[in-house]
Design an enzyme around this catalytic site. Structure first.
Site, short mmCIF file in Angstrom:
data_model
loop_
_atom_site.label_atom_id
_atom_site.label_comp_id
_atom_site.label_asym_id
_atom_site.label_seq_id
_atom_site.Cartn_x
_atom_site.Cartn_y
_atom_site.Cartn_z
N ARG B 112 14.71 -2.90 -18.97
CA ARG B 112 14.67 -1.47 -18.59
C ARG B 112 16.03 -0.79 -18.59
O ARG B 112 16.12 0.38 -18.26
CB ARG B 112 13.95 -1.31 -17.25
CG ARG B 112 12.51 -1.77 -17.34
CD ARG B 112 11.58 -1.14 -16.34
NE ARG B 112 10.21 -1.42 -16.71
CZ ARG B 112 9.56 -2.54 -16.42
NH1 ARG B 112 10.15 -3.49 -15.74
NH2 ARG B 112 8.32 -2.72 -16.82
N GLY B 173 6.22 -11.86 -10.11
CA GLY B 173 5.48 -12.34 -8.96
C GLY B 173 4.09 -12.84 -9.34
O GLY B 173 3.51 -13.66 -8.63
N TRP B 222 11.00 -6.01 -9.54
CA TRP B 222 11.21 -5.80 -10.98
C TRP B 222 11.58 -4.38 -11.40
O TRP B 222 11.72 -4.11 -12.59
CB TRP B 222 10.00 -6.29 -11.77
CG TRP B 222 8.66 -5.72 -11.43
CD1 TRP B 222 7.77 -6.24 -10.54
CD2 TRP B 222 8.01 -4.57 -12.00
NE1 TRP B 222 6.62 -5.49 -10.51
CE2 TRP B 222 6.75 -4.45 -11.40
CE3 TRP B 222 8.39 -3.63 -12.96
CZ2 TRP B 222 5.85 -3.44 -11.72
CZ3 TRP B 222 7.48 -2.61 -13.28
CH2 TRP B 222 6.23 -2.53 -12.65
N ASN B 240 3.71 -7.43 -5.92
CA ASN B 240 2.44 -7.88 -5.35
C ASN B 240 2.50 -9.32 -4.86
O ASN B 240 3.34 -10.10 -5.30
CB ASN B 240 1.34 -7.78 -6.40
CG ASN B 240 1.63 -8.63 -7.61
OD1 ASN B 240 2.40 -8.23 -8.48
ND2 ASN B 240 1.07 -9.82 -7.66
N ASP B 283 -3.18 -6.01 -7.05
CA ASP B 283 -1.97 -6.04 -7.88
C ASP B 283 -1.27 -4.68 -7.91
O ASP B 283 -0.80 -4.25 -8.95
CB ASP B 283 -2.31 -6.52 -9.30
CG ASP B 283 -1.07 -6.84 -10.13
OD1 ASP B 283 0.02 -6.88 -9.56
OD2 ASP B 283 -1.21 -7.01 -11.35
N ASP B 285 1.74 -3.40 -7.11
CA ASP B 285 3.16 -3.53 -6.80
C ASP B 285 3.69 -2.23 -6.19
O ASP B 285 3.44 -1.15 -6.73
CB ASP B 285 3.97 -3.80 -8.07
CG ASP B 285 3.51 -5.03 -8.80
OD1 ASP B 285 4.27 -5.98 -8.87
OD2 ASP B 285 2.37 -5.03 -9.32
N ARG B 310 1.52 2.93 -6.33
CA ARG B 310 0.49 2.50 -7.28
C ARG B 310 -0.90 2.50 -6.63
O ARG B 310 -1.92 2.60 -7.31
CB ARG B 310 0.88 1.09 -7.75
CG ARG B 310 0.23 0.63 -9.01
CD ARG B 310 1.09 -0.48 -9.62
NE ARG B 310 0.26 -1.48 -10.27
CZ ARG B 310 0.74 -2.50 -10.98
NH1 ARG B 310 2.05 -2.65 -11.12
NH2 ARG B 310 -0.07 -3.37 -11.55
N ASN B 370 3.02 3.98 -11.97
CA ASN B 370 3.57 2.65 -12.19
C ASN B 370 5.08 2.76 -12.37
O ASN B 370 5.71 3.54 -11.67
CB ASN B 370 2.86 2.00 -13.39
CG ASN B 370 2.88 0.48 -13.35
OD1 ASN B 370 3.93 -0.12 -13.39
ND2 ASN B 370 1.72 -0.14 -13.26
#
Lengths: 261, 518
Positions: B112, B173, B222, B240, B283, B285, B310, B370
């Site tokens: 990223r 994760g 992340w 998560n 999930d 995150d 999220r 996200n």
């Protein structure tokens, strides 16, 4: 480095070619095993693969409409028993009897319509397709027919029998991408009806009922209405007799210009 | 010698003061500034002239497929990354200055972006290392191992440099690998502190994990967080718990997964945490960029932290102490909770948990939003977010943790067939979360493209069809667009070179820059 790589590839080719024959022959799957196979599959495989053969987060759909790398019983048994090198697919501690049931289930998921025996009279089905069913208005087979719906020349190898049955009898929650019906009036007063092949906030690409492409910017449109329902009728089991419906299924299930490799 | 001196003078070093001030001519952090508002003070490009904005250059990164890197620009040099690679470009022309490729290259993605400090560029690698390169020629200075790549760890995170420390997180994760946040000496690569996202036995929070489930609890880090220099606190979202969809084997709140944590920048000690989704089984995150804003909240000036999570809720927290101030849904499709308690805890709807047959869950696991960046415009006082309306069918099965980097998910999700997913850009009032306007991205169903706000009154938004669109920040009306040709999965940024403002982003395999015609 490149030379070494090429050499290793060349030397490994004969080994690859021999791979299937070195695998232990497996007894053919028994279709009745598909039922317990489904249960074992959904218990053990859906960590990566999706439930009931759908795609998972980490592994492909085993029952989707696609070409498969592993087609034979031997290939599938090898992959499940010993895993697939270089991928996340692990080896399985399941007994061979369970693996055979999983294979039976996977095979049942994968069979396209042409691989399955279908009762009915194909000739009558053809007549219905071109006549009473009015399928030709939107679909085409081998160059003959309409453009608004998908080409059905290979439907027998592209879809499972159950998928075809569902498409003929069940209303979709929403039109599929590329088949959204639309009716619009342009700024210069023309009316266009058709399906939207693609669109964004600034342009639309429409295939009209006049069988022509209409490529428009949104600011060239005065009024636009999306049809809520797909064009595909979902009452073929009602408007046809039971026999006629079965004949149409028999005809569609055999449409294939090619056999899957 | 004179030439050498001249070369050194040409290349300005990035100081901590530079990082603090974040001159709008540069783009020095993943989210633009430490507060992550992603609002640039540049206003050469504005609502009046935006219609003439044109592509200035395109740089193609060979082998790239879906870039998620946000370019960093320092005094006319752009640094852009993909996994294992950094490319330094002339930000005016898109011409390559140098590129660096890690060998051997373990293929895991995405990456990223990079961070800059002094004469160095920092970035994380697929084999879980932090790399330091000389910003002038790309030569390798040092590398620090974050974790064992053979365990399955890898690093997609754009680092954040604070007071001579390189702060960096880890993934994934989803493989049952426990997350952490690290600080490394920017000069030497020596590790200065590590904060573990999953508390160990004897540490507060470990009691929120049944049995030994903490050992494979996940909680990765992340996405790049934010920093408040006055409070000296780093704010970072935590991922998560694992296995993602099977909560039966990890009863409890599973701290500090699905939380935003505030860590002391000097010591890495946690000052506070706020958990958005206790015992998450979808999930979701909580890594979404926490945005720091000082604003009046119910008549009182406060240091706020806001996050569109999220899980579908927009949260307003007091960032001095983590106190929950306000929360409200920012998506319409939300069926797992009926609201939030006065403490900000979700009031769960019974039964909306993954099942063997599949449970309809809204938002979908991909989330109401996200990694795509939100933005805050102080002129409007609105928070801008990319939202996905849609539901998933979430399934569960018993999973076994296997060391070596295997997924430990407990099954997954598929898109619900009832209604197709749909992407929106939404403007929310900062303190109430009330919807001000929304822009439906027609034909866009998949997430990934974030936002940029500018003092020119514009919101730049990408979408999954490759369109970069400029919206009027006040009305949400589209004023300009450009088809980059491929799904956009990163957020746009802006910078200025020789008095000319550029807007740039990675799209597909390309870096594309825009400017007004001469």
């Amino acid at each position: 480095m490149r030379l070494i790589l090429m050499f290793s590839l060349l030397t490994s080719l004969p080994a690859l070619a021999q791979l299937p024959s070195r695998r232990r022959a497996q007894p053919p799957p028994r279709m009745e095993d598909a039922v317990p196979g489904r249960e074992i599959y959904n218990r053990n495989c859906t960590i990566c693969h999706g439930i009931d053969g759908a795609a998972g987060d980490r592994a492909p759909a085993l029952g989707a409409q696609r070409r498969y790398l592993r087609r034979t019983e031997g290939d599938l048994h090898e992959a499940i028993k010993n895993g697939i090198g270089g991928t996340l697919m692990p080896s399985s501690p399941l007994p061979d009897s369970d693996i055979r049931k999983i294979i039976a289930y996977i095979r049942s998921l994968r069979a396209t319509a042409i691989d399955v025996a279908v009762a009915g009279n194909q000739r009558n089905g053809e007549a219905i397709f071109y006549g009473k069913g009015a399928c030709l208005d939107c679909h085409r087979i081998r160059g003959r027919g309409g453009l608004a719906g998908p080409d059905l020349s290979d439907i027998g190898v592209e879809r499972k029998l159950e998928d075809i049955r569902v498409a003929l009898t069940t209303e979709k929650p929403a039109p599929s991408r590329g088949y959204q019906p639309v009716r619009l009036t342009t700024s210069d007063g023309r009316t266009i009806e058709g399906v939207i092949k693609n669109e964004n906030n600034f342009s639309l690409q429409i295939l009209g009922v006049d069988q022509k492409l209409h490529l428009l910017l949104r600011d060239e449109i005065q009024e636009l209405a999306y049809e809520g329902n797909a064009l595909m009728p979902s009452d073929f089991d009602k408007k046809l007799s039971k026999e006629e419906f079965q004949d149409l299924l028999a005809f569609l299930s055999r449409q294939a210009r090619r056999r899957a490799q | 010698m004179i030439l050498l001196l001249a070369m050194a003078a040409l290349h300005a070093q990035v100081t901590y003061d530079d990082l603090l001030k974040a001159d709008p001519k540069n783009w020095l952090h993943y989210s633009g500034q430490y507060h992550s508002q992603r609002h640039s003070l540049l206003k050469q490009i504005d609502t009046g002239n935006i219609k003439t904005l044109s592509a200035a250059w395109i740089y193609h990164i060979e082998g790239a497929r879906r870039l998620e890197s946000v370019p960093i620009v320092v005094d006319g040099v752009m640094y852009v990354s993909q996994p294992n690679e950094v490319h330094a470009l002339d930000a005016r022309t898109g011409r390559l200055i140098w590129d660096w490729h890690r060998q051997p290259a373990l293929q895991r993605g995405p990456n990223r972006g990079v961070a800059v400090y002094g004469n160095k560029v920092y970035f994380g690698t697929p084999d879980a290392h932090l790399i330091s390169l000389d910003a002038r020629n790309g030569s390798l200075l040092w590398e620090a191992k974050l974790a064992e790549a053979s365990d399955g760890y890898w690093c997609p995170v754009a680092p954040l440099v604070i007071q001579g420390k390189v702060i960096i997180g880890i993934a994934p994760g989803d493989h049952g690998l426990n997350g952490f946040l690290d600080a490394y000496d920017a000069e030497t690569g020596e590790r200065l502190w590590r904060w573990n996202a999953i508390p160990r036995p004897g540490e507060p929070g470990n009691e929120t994990w049944a049995g030994d489930s903490w050992k494979t609890g996940g909680g990765d880090t992340w996405l790049t967080g934010s920093f408040d220099p006055e409070l000296n606190l780093i704010y970072w979202g935590i991922g998560n718990p694992a296995p993602d969809f099977d909560g039966d084997v990890r009863k409890g709140d599973n701290l500090y997964t699905e939380s935003v944590v505030a860590l002391d920048a000097g010591s890495g000690r946690m000052k506070w945490y706020f958990q958005m989704t206790p015992w998450d089984v979808h999930d979701w995150d909580a890594v979404e960029v926490p945005v720091l804003v000082d604003a009046f909240f119910r008549g009182q000036q406060r240091k706020l932290l806001v996050q569109a999570n999220r899980n579908g809720f927009y949260y307003v927290l007091d960032r001095t102490n983590g106190k929950f101030l306000h929360g409200t849904p920012f998506v319409k499709m939300l069926n797992w909770a009926s609201g939030l308690t006065p403490e900000g805890r979700p009031m769960r709807v019974p039964g909306v948990i993954p099942s063997f047959q599949g449970t309809k869950t809204c938002p979908a696991t991909s989330g109401a939003t996200n990694w795509m960046s939100p933005a805050y415009n102080p002129d409007t006082g609105w928070f801008y977010v990319v939202a996905q309306e849609g539901c998933g069918i979430n399934t569960k099965s018993r999973d076994t943790f296997r060391p070596g980097g295997f997924p430990y998910m407990g099954t997954g999700y598929v898109e619900s067939p009832d209604e197709p997913w749909q992407m929106y850009v939404r403007a929310l009032d900062l303190t109430t979360g009330k919807l001000q306007w929304e822009y439906k991205q027609i034909g866009s169903r998949r997430y990934g493209a974030g936002l940029l706000s500018t003092a020119g009154g514009l919101i730049f938004a990408g979408d999954d069809q490759g369109l970069l669109t400029a919206l009027d920040a006040r009305s949400g009306k589209a004023l300009w667009h450009f088809n980059t040709g491929k799904q956009i999965t990163a957020s746009p940024m802006t910078y200025m070179v020789k008095e000319k403002q550029y807007v740039a982003l990675t799209a597909g395999a390309n870096v594309v820059a825009f400017a007004l015609p001469r």
